[in-house]
Design an enzyme around this catalytic site. Structure first.
Site, short mmCIF file in Angstrom:
data_model
loop_
_atom_site.label_atom_id
_atom_site.label_comp_id
_atom_site.label_asym_id
_atom_site.label_seq_id
_atom_site.Cartn_x
_atom_site.Cartn_y
_atom_site.Cartn_z
N HIS A 9 0.81 -1.22 0.00
CA HIS A 9 0.00 0.00 0.00
C HIS A 9 0.85 1.27 0.00
CE1 HIS A 9 0.47 -0.53 4.48
NE2 HIS A 9 0.51 0.81 4.43
N ASP A 47 0.45 -7.85 1.26
CA ASP A 47 0.75 -6.42 1.50
C ASP A 47 2.26 -6.19 1.52
OD1 ASP A 47 0.22 -3.73 1.80
OD2 ASP A 47 -0.03 -3.84 4.00
N SER A 79 4.67 2.45 7.84
CA SER A 79 4.41 1.27 6.98
C SER A 79 5.66 0.87 6.20
CB SER A 79 3.28 1.58 5.99
OG SER A 79 2.07 1.75 6.68
#
Length: 591
Positions: free
Chosen positions: A318, A351, A434
């Site tokens: 993402h 992910d 992230s």
């Protein structure tokens, strides 16, 4: 002998029978000897005159001087041998002074000078003032000096004797009075002003006089001194306390006097223990990068870390997703250097994504750990760029293991949903963390920070705008290593599969097999791992490898935590009965 001429005997002019004192050749005054049988009063003869006038002046033709006239000498007393001519006194050479101008009487050359008075000697301090002699009264100026009475041993006058006159012995001087001693036979002299006041005496020489006050003893004086010193000490203490309090209050209100200089520790070595947070961060920061992604109408910021010296960097899917097929990715190192990067491969189900840097060398990859060795409570360190704050270091512990989470799901078909059997940590993780590493106490990567649980929302990718509440989730490094290798080598990642379609609307406990597939075919793929193990439509799977599951998402998470070809043991219920089956996981191409 010539008549009327004086005869000189022994250098003295005598007038026969008169005994008067006449002026010698040198002009000095001398006393004449008194006549025998007389009281012998002495009188002074005026210089330049004779006591007896010459015969020619005393003859019959001379005018007689009336008695009592000016210049006439007083008559001699009866029985005296002094002639009348001897008593005559001549008048002054000039008229009397009508104003009685000093010195003391009528003016005349015979007037003696006033007496000189000398002050008495000042006695030493403490010595009694001796009695002073009574001064001899002085005769008034212009009068005859008093004649002392003749002594018995005084020789007769030469005029009355045929023998030569003997010299008169000089009077023996009286002995000088001894200071402080007074002749007991002498009358006490009257007090004089010199006894009471001496203008030449120093002030210190005056005798001390008592005032009548009591004289203190030595002990009394010492006690008085001690009391005075004690009082002075108390007063000084009070003054010092007051001044100190005032100064302290002033310094407290105004922050002191002059410039403020605060204490500070000296320089220390920059090195830290290898297993400390500072030591871990110092070794890891050069290998952590910040990714700035921009694409068609979207942009974002995330974190990644170096996998090898060829420039491969692992991050979340993402993070790079906004770049799309033709977006731009810029990588910034902790040193401030930047480089361009391109996507090598990415997988939304895990992910994870891999990008490769261009134009760089000398990269230092982070060492990878083993997530199977991690235990709950182990310390961990998270590094990232929360809210674009690059190089932020936080620390915490492993709060839980094998925590099934799903993230994404913004697309209608659910292709962006990720299933993670995650490591839970309380290390603060926020948007921008992230893709960053989660390190163990030895600085090895054990997870990839991916999602957080925020208040009022479910598990969302870390790229969202929710804040940390101490619930962070990381993809285990064992799963990340396998996916990263597949993405680097083939550009795609494979997923382990059972070969069944689940009923995601089932609300009971466990994962129930659907009645048909997504494409309208059977729910159990013919010839797949599930078909071979005997799974049928409608079965409810309640455990994987002996661990209970409560939903279809948990079954997917547990399955994807394995590699294709791994063997699983499943517990299922059919017609109210439980059974256990074993199967080998298949493989399918990822997105």
């Amino acid at each position: 002998m010539n008549e009327g001429k004086p005869t000189t005997v022994g250098g003295v002019d005598d007038v026969a029978g008169s005994g008067a004192h006449t002026e010698a050749s040198d002009g000095d005054f001398e006393l004449r000897a008194p006549e025998s049988g007389s009281e012998g009063d002495f009188e002074l003869a005026r210089p330049g005159t004779s006591a007896t006038p010459p015969p020619e002046e005393t003859g019959a033709g001379a005018p007689a001087v009336p008695p009592g006239s000016a210049g006439e000498a007083p008559a001699a007393p009866p029985g005296s041998n002094v002639s009348a001519s001897a008593t005559e006194r001549p008048g002054p050479l000039h008229d009397p002074d009508p104003y009685s101008t000093p010195p003391y009487g009528e003016p005349g050359p015979w007037a003696p000078a006033p007496p000189v008075q000398h002050p008495a000697a000042t006695p030493a301090q403490g010595t009694a003032v001796p009695g002073t002699a009574v001064p001899t009264p002085q005769a008034p100026l212009g009068a005859s000096a008093p004649v002392p009475p003749p002594s018995a041993a005084q020789p007769p006058s030469p005029a009355l004797s045929d023998q030569a006159p003997e010299p008169i012995p000089a009077p023996t001087p009286a002995p000088a009075p001894v200071p402080g001693i007074q002749d007991p036979g002498a009358p006490e002299p009257p007090p004089t002003p010199w006894q009471n006041y001496d203008p030449w005496a120093p002030v210190a020489a005056a005798p001390l006089q008592q005032t009548g006050e009591a004289v203190l003893s030595t002990d009394q004086r010492r006690r008085r001194v001690r009391k005075a010193l004690a009082g002075a000490a108390v007063l000084l203490a009070l003054v010092a306390g007051g001044v100190g309090g005032a100064v302290g209050a002033y310094l407290e209100r105004n922050g002191g006097i002059g410039e403020v200089e605060l204490p500070q520790a000296g320089p220390e070595p920059a090195g830290r223990a290898p297993d400390s947070v500072a030591g871990i961060a110092a070794r890891a920061l050069p290998s952590v990068v910040t990714l700035h992604v921009s694409g068609a109408g979207a942009q974002g910021t995330g974190t990644g870390f170096v996998l090898d010296d060829r420039g491969h960097v692992l991050t979340n899917n993402h993070v790079v997703e906004p770049a799309g097929a033709d977006g731009e990715i810029t990588v910034t190192f902790h040193s401030g250097d930047t480089a361009k990067a391109t996507v090598v491969g990415r997988d939304s189900g895990y992910d994870l994504a891999v990008v490769k840097l261009s134009g760089v060398s000398g990269l230092k990859p982070l060492p990878l750990g083993n997530s199977e060795n991690v235990q709950v409570g182990d310390p961990v360190v998270a590094i990232g760029a929360p809210y674009e704050l690059e190089g932020t270091v936080t620390s915490g512990i492993i709060s839980a293991k094998e925590r099934p989470i799903t993230a994404g799901g913004e697309s209608e078909d659910g292709s962006d949903v990720s299933y993670v059997d995650a490591l839970q940590t309380d290390a603060p993780i926020n948007p921008g963390n992230s893709g960053g590493p989660l390190l163990d106490a030895r600085g090895r990567v054990v997870g990839i920070n991916s999602a957080i649980r925020s208040a009022g929302s479910g598990s969302v990718p870390d790229g969202g705008q929710a804040g940390s509440i101490g619930l962070g989730f990381a993809i285990p490094i064992n799963q990340g290593k396998r996916v990263a290798e597949e993405l680097i080598n083939t550009g795609r990642a494979t997923h382990p599969v059972i070969g069944i379609t689940l009923d995601m609307e089932y609300a009971g406990d466990g994962a129930r097999v659907g009645t048909k597939g997504n494409d309208g075919g059977p729910a159990v793929t013919v010839g797949g791992p599930g078909d071979k193990a005997g799974i049928k439509a409608g079965d409810v799977i309640t455990a994987v490898d002996g661990r209970r599951i409560h939903s279809g998402d948990e079954l997917i998470v547990k399955t994807r935590a394995h590699r294709p070809g791994d063997r699983l043991e499943l517990t299922l219920e059919r017609d109210g009965r439980e059974r256990t089956i074993s199967l080998v996981l298949g493989s399918s191409a990822g997105d």
